[in-house]
Scaffold this motif. Structure first.
Motif, short mmCIF file in Angstrom:
data_model
loop_
_atom_site.label_atom_id
_atom_site.label_comp_id
_atom_site.label_asym_id
_atom_site.label_seq_id
_atom_site.Cartn_x
_atom_site.Cartn_y
_atom_site.Cartn_z
N VAL A 70 0.85 -1.19 0.00
CA VAL A 70 0.00 0.00 0.00
C VAL A 70 0.89 1.24 0.00
N SER A 71 0.43 2.26 -0.70
CA SER A 71 1.13 3.54 -0.71
C SER A 71 0.10 4.64 -0.91
N ARG A 72 0.50 5.86 -0.60
CA ARG A 72 -0.41 6.97 -0.80
C ARG A 72 0.35 8.17 -1.31
N ASP A 73 -0.33 8.97 -2.10
CA ASP A 73 0.21 10.22 -2.63
C ASP A 73 -0.79 11.30 -2.25
N ASN A 74 -0.52 11.98 -1.17
CA ASN A 74 -1.47 12.98 -0.68
C ASN A 74 -1.59 14.17 -1.64
N ALA A 75 -0.56 14.42 -2.42
CA ALA A 75 -0.65 15.51 -3.40
C ALA A 75 -1.66 15.18 -4.49
N LYS A 76 -1.86 13.89 -4.75
CA LYS A 76 -2.82 13.45 -5.76
C LYS A 76 -4.09 12.91 -5.14
N ASN A 77 -4.20 12.98 -3.81
CA ASN A 77 -5.39 12.47 -3.12
C ASN A 77 -5.69 11.03 -3.51
N THR A 78 -4.67 10.20 -3.56
CA THR A 78 -4.85 8.83 -4.02
C THR A 78 -4.05 7.86 -3.16
N VAL A 79 -4.68 6.73 -2.90
CA VAL A 79 -4.01 5.61 -2.25
C VAL A 79 -3.98 4.45 -3.24
N TYR A 80 -2.87 3.74 -3.25
CA TYR A 80 -2.70 2.63 -4.17
C TYR A 80 -2.54 1.31 -3.41
N LEU A 81 -2.98 0.25 -4.04
CA LEU A 81 -2.73 -1.09 -3.50
C LEU A 81 -2.15 -1.93 -4.63
N GLN A 82 -0.85 -2.17 -4.56
CA GLN A 82 -0.18 -3.03 -5.53
C GLN A 82 -0.29 -4.46 -5.05
N MET A 83 -0.88 -5.30 -5.88
CA MET A 83 -1.12 -6.69 -5.51
C MET A 83 -0.35 -7.59 -6.47
N ASN A 84 0.62 -8.30 -5.93
CA ASN A 84 1.44 -9.23 -6.71
C ASN A 84 1.19 -10.66 -6.26
N SER A 85 1.63 -11.59 -7.08
CA SER A 85 1.49 -13.02 -6.76
C SER A 85 0.08 -13.35 -6.31
#
Length: 123
Positions: A70-85
């Motif tokens: 999980v990561s977030r970019d507050n400047a872009k108002n977005t949170v990401y969830l990278q899901m591998n395997s």
């Protein structure tokens, strides 16, 4: 209160990857903790991971540790969830949710929710 919208779900084969996004609107996004929950048919909705308001602290459920990030970019108002395997048991509707208090494991502590995005992992 923030408004949330998920995107990035889809169909993927086992072992593949997807990246989910949670886009937020509202001035308070930088001050809320964001969690990803998932719900499979006939099962309860459970928290997968939470990221603190500043992105410093994360808390993953054991079943996704080492595979999801999980990561977030507050400047872009977005949170990401990278899901591998990805595994078939990851198949679920994934929701992002916001909490002004803390990264609670309890969905009742989250005040804003997105509409969800479907992730399907085929074997």
């Amino acid at each position: 209160q923030v408004q949330l919208a998920e995107s990035g779900g889809g169909l993927v084969q086992a072992g593949g990857s997807l990246r989910l996004s949670c886009a937020a609107s509202g001035r308070t996004f930088s001050y809320v903790h964001i969690a990803w929950f998932r719900q499979s048919p006939g099962k309860e909705r459970n928290r997968v991971v939470c990221v603190s308001w500043n992105g410093v602290t994360t808390d993953y459920v054991n079943s996704v540790k080492g595979r999801f990030t999980v990561s977030r970019d507050n400047a872009k108002n977005t949170v990401y969830l990278q899901m591998n395997s990805l595994k078939p048991e990851d198949t679920a509707i994934y929701y992002c949710a916001a909490s002004e208090g803390w990264c609670s494991p309890n969905e009742r502590d989250y005040t804003s929710w997105g509409q969800g995005t479907q992730v399907t992992v085929s074997s």
